[in-house]
Design a protein around this motif. Structure first.
Motif, PDB file in Angstrom:
ATOM      1  N   ILE A 112      -2.409  49.631  67.356  1.00 10.59           N
ATOM      2  CA  ILE A 112      -2.171  48.989  66.025  1.00 10.59           C
ATOM      3  C   ILE A 112      -1.414  47.834  66.293  1.00 10.59           C
ATOM      4  CG2 ILE A 112      -2.188  51.008  64.663  1.00 10.59           C
ATOM      5  CD1 ILE A 112       0.631  51.127  64.587  1.00 10.59           C
ATOM      6  N   GLY A 113      -1.156  47.381  67.400  1.00 11.59           N
ATOM      7  CA  GLY A 113      -0.652  45.976  67.837  1.00 11.59           C
ATOM      8  C   GLY A 113       0.911  45.955  68.058  1.00 11.59           C
ATOM      9  N   LEU A 114       1.582  46.921  68.111  1.00  8.39           N
ATOM     10  CA  LEU A 114       2.976  47.048  68.162  1.00  8.39           C
ATOM     11  C   LEU A 114       3.707  47.020  69.353  1.00  8.39           C
ATOM     12  CD1 LEU A 114       4.012  49.368  65.353  1.00  8.39           C
ATOM     13  CD2 LEU A 114       3.826  46.924  65.325  1.00  8.39           C
ATOM     14  N   ARG A 115       2.477  47.139  70.515  1.00  7.52           N
ATOM     15  CA  ARG A 115       2.923  47.330  71.952  1.00  7.52           C
ATOM     16  C   ARG A 115       2.018  46.925  72.877  1.00  7.52           C
ATOM     17  NH1 ARG A 115       4.247  53.005  72.753  1.00  7.52           N
ATOM     18  NH2 ARG A 115       2.112  52.908  73.808  1.00  7.52           N
ATOM     19  N   VAL A 116       1.947  46.541  73.791  1.00  6.11           N
ATOM     20  CA  VAL A 116       0.686  46.328  74.952  1.00  6.11           C
ATOM     21  C   VAL A 116       0.963  47.217  75.924  1.00  6.11           C
ATOM     22  CG1 VAL A 116      -0.504  44.732  76.202  1.00  6.11           C
ATOM     23  CG2 VAL A 116       0.674  43.867  74.117  1.00  6.11           C
TER      24      VAL A 116
ATOM     25  N   TRP B  67       5.070  58.207  73.042  1.00  2.00           N
ATOM     26  CA  TRP B  67       4.433  58.519  74.269  1.00  2.00           C
ATOM     27  C   TRP B  67       3.090  58.705  73.835  1.00  2.00           C
ATOM     28  CZ3 TRP B  67       7.437  56.709  77.464  1.00  2.00           C
ATOM     29  CH2 TRP B  67       8.965  56.794  77.486  1.00  2.00           C
ATOM     30  N   SER B  68       2.441  57.688  73.066  1.00  2.00           N
ATOM     31  CA  SER B  68       0.921  57.757  72.995  1.00  2.00           C
ATOM     32  C   SER B  68       0.531  56.410  72.742  1.00  2.00           C
ATOM     33  CB  SER B  68       0.737  58.444  71.577  1.00  2.00           C
ATOM     34  OG  SER B  68       0.733  57.649  70.393  1.00  2.00           O
ATOM     35  N   SER B  69      -0.776  56.204  72.777  1.00  2.00           N
ATOM     36  CA  SER B  69      -1.388  54.634  72.681  1.00  2.00           C
ATOM     37  C   SER B  69      -1.600  54.208  71.545  1.00  2.00           C
ATOM     38  CB  SER B  69      -2.766  54.936  73.249  1.00  2.00           C
ATOM     39  OG  SER B  69      -3.688  56.021  72.879  1.00  2.00           O
ATOM     40  N   TYR B  70      -1.060  55.187  70.341  1.00  2.00           N
ATOM     41  CA  TYR B  70      -1.186  54.512  68.955  1.00  2.00           C
ATOM     42  C   TYR B  70      -0.481  53.289  68.584  1.00  2.00           C
ATOM     43  CZ  TYR B  70      -0.746  54.233  63.947  1.00  2.00           C
ATOM     44  OH  TYR B  70      -0.893  54.010  62.508  1.00  2.00           O
TER      45      TYR B  70
ATOM     46  N   ARG C 206      -8.587  44.098  64.363  1.00  2.00           N
ATOM     47  CA  ARG C 206      -8.660  45.468  64.994  1.00  2.00           C
ATOM     48  C   ARG C 206      -7.533  46.342  64.852  1.00  2.00           C
ATOM     49  NH1 ARG C 206     -11.262  42.205  68.762  1.00  2.00           N
ATOM     50  NH2 ARG C 206      -9.457  41.570  69.969  1.00  2.00           N
ATOM     51  N   HIS C 207      -6.261  46.022  65.039  1.00  2.00           N
ATOM     52  CA  HIS C 207      -5.172  46.399  64.792  1.00  2.00           C
ATOM     53  C   HIS C 207      -5.089  47.038  63.162  1.00  2.00           C
ATOM     54  CE1 HIS C 207      -3.347  43.889  68.048  1.00  2.00           C
ATOM     55  NE2 HIS C 207      -4.011  44.868  68.525  1.00  2.00           N
ATOM     56  N   GLN C 208      -5.456  46.136  62.383  1.00  2.00           N
ATOM     57  CA  GLN C 208      -5.475  46.864  61.019  1.00  2.00           C
ATOM     58  C   GLN C 208      -6.422  47.881  60.641  1.00  2.00           C
ATOM     59  OE1 GLN C 208      -2.974  45.835  58.621  1.00  2.00           O
ATOM     60  NE2 GLN C 208      -3.807  47.646  57.611  1.00  2.00           N
ATOM     61  N   THR C 209      -7.718  47.632  61.174  1.00  2.00           N
ATOM     62  CA  THR C 209      -8.853  48.594  60.786  1.00  2.00           C
ATOM     63  C   THR C 209      -8.169  49.824  61.602  1.00  2.00           C
ATOM     64  OG1 THR C 209     -10.279  46.507  60.822  1.00  2.00           O
ATOM     65  CG2 THR C 209     -11.070  48.957  61.319  1.00  2.00           C
ATOM     66  N   TYR C 210      -7.649  49.802  62.647  1.00  2.00           N
ATOM     67  CA  TYR C 210      -7.164  51.071  63.277  1.00  2.00           C
ATOM     68  C   TYR C 210      -6.325  51.773  62.566  1.00  2.00           C
ATOM     69  CZ  TYR C 210      -6.578  54.535  67.331  1.00  2.00           C
ATOM     70  OH  TYR C 210      -6.580  55.606  67.813  1.00  2.00           O
ATOM     71  N   ARG C 211      -5.333  50.895  62.105  1.00  2.00           N
ATOM     72  CA  ARG C 211      -4.308  51.710  61.226  1.00  2.00           C
ATOM     73  C   ARG C 211      -4.900  51.917  60.073  1.00  2.00           C
ATOM     74  NH1 ARG C 211       1.285  49.691  60.846  1.00  2.00           N
ATOM     75  NH2 ARG C 211       0.797  48.105  62.136  1.00  2.00           N
TER      76      ARG C 211
END
Length: 238
Positions: free
Chosen positions: A145-149, A138-141, A169-174
Motif C-alpha cells: 500500500i506504499g507505506l514502506r519499500v 512483519w508482513s508485506s502489506y 496500485r497502492h490505493q487499489t490494493y488497500r
C-alpha cells in the motif's frame, strides 16, 4: 490421501508455508530483521522472486515465483539453516525451530495470485495478533500500500495491473484489503499448500500437469472422502 512431492511449473507462482515447532520462532525484533536479511540474500542467490511475505511467531508464509526447479528448495534450506544457527546462538538454545520441512504449491496466477497475497498480508489479523493488517510490521502489506519499500520484493505483473501508477496500485490494493476474504477460497488455498496440491481450474491443473510431466493433484478413491488437515493446523498456518 498422501501429500504430493513438491512440484515446479515454469513461470508459475507458489505459496509457501513453514510452521514453527514448539514455542515462537521469533523472540525479538532482531530475530525478525535477521530472518528478512537471510531471506533477501537467499532469494538473490537462488533467483527467487518474492512477491508477498509474513513472519508470525509460529508460522511464516511467502508468495514467490522460482526461476528454476530448485530455486525454492535452495532458498528455503539456506534461510532456514542460517537463521536457526543464529537464533540458537543469540538465545542460548539448541535444535531446530521449524516443524519439519516447508509446504508449497503452485497456484493459478489469474485466479489466485491476488487472493494469496491478501491471505498472507491478512494472516496476522486472522490469527488475532492485530486488528488491522497495517498495524503489523512483519508482513508485506505496508509495501503493497506504499507505506514502506521492501527492497527484496519483486512486484508481480498481476500486482502491476492494479493501476497505471504506484499510487493507483497502492490505493487499489488497500481497497481490496478492505473487502472480506472468501473463506472457501482461503481454505482451498491453505489445504492445497499444506498437502502440495496444485490450485486452479480444471483446465489449469491439466495444463500444469502436462507442463510439469507429473501428477499434481490427488487421486480420489471412489466413495472415499478425502482427508484434510485439521482446523488447528490451518489456524497455526494462518
Amino acid at each position: 490421501m498422501t501429500r504430493l512431492a513438491r512440484h515446479y511449473v515454469p513461470d508459475q507462482p507458489q505459496h509457501i508455508i513453514l510452521q514453527g515447532l514448539t514455542g515462537p520462532a521469533f523472540l525479538d525484533e532482531g530475530d525478525y530483521l535477521y530472518f528478512l536479511a537471510c531471506l533477501a540474500d537467499a532469494a538473490r542467490v537462488a533467483d527467487l522472486a518474492v512477491h508477498a511475505w509474513v513472519l508470525m511467531p509460529d508460522a511464516i508464509q511467502f508468495l514467490v515465483t522460482p526461476s528454476f526447479e530448485s530455486s525454492v528448495t535452495m532458498a528455503m534450506q539456506a534461510v532456514s539453516r542460517r537463521y536457526v544457527e543464529t537464533f540458537n546462538r543469540r538465545h542460548g538454545r539448541r535444535g531446530t525451530v521449524w516443524r519439519g520441512a516447508y509446504c508449497a504449491t503452485v497456484i493459478e496466477p489469474d485466479r489466485y495470485f491476488l487472493l494469496t497475497s491478501q491471505v498472507i498480508d491478512h494472516a496476522p489479523v486472522r490469527n488475532h495478533l492485530v486488528a488491522e493488517p497495517g498495524n503489523y510490521p512483519w508482513s508485506s502489506y505496508t509495501h503493497h500500500i506504499g507505506l514502506r519499500v521492501d527492497s527484496f520484493i519483486k512486484d508481480h505483473p498481476l500486482y502491476r495491473t492494479l493501476g497505471d501508477t504506484p499510487f493507483e496500485r497502492h490505493q487499489t490494493y488497500r481497497d481490496l484489503s478492505a473487502q472480506p476474504l472468501d473463506e472457501l477460497e482461503v481454505n482451498n488455498l491453505m489445504q492445497s499448500t499444506l498437502n502440495g496440491w496444485v490450485l486452479g481450474s480444471a483446465a489449469y491443473c491439466e495444463w500444469a500437469a502436462q507442463t510439469a510431466n507429473r501428477r499434481l493433484k490427488p487421486l480420489l478413491l471412489r466413495d472415499r472422502p478425502p482427508k484434510v488437515r485439521t482446523t488447528g493446523a490451518l489456524a497455526h498456518a494462518g
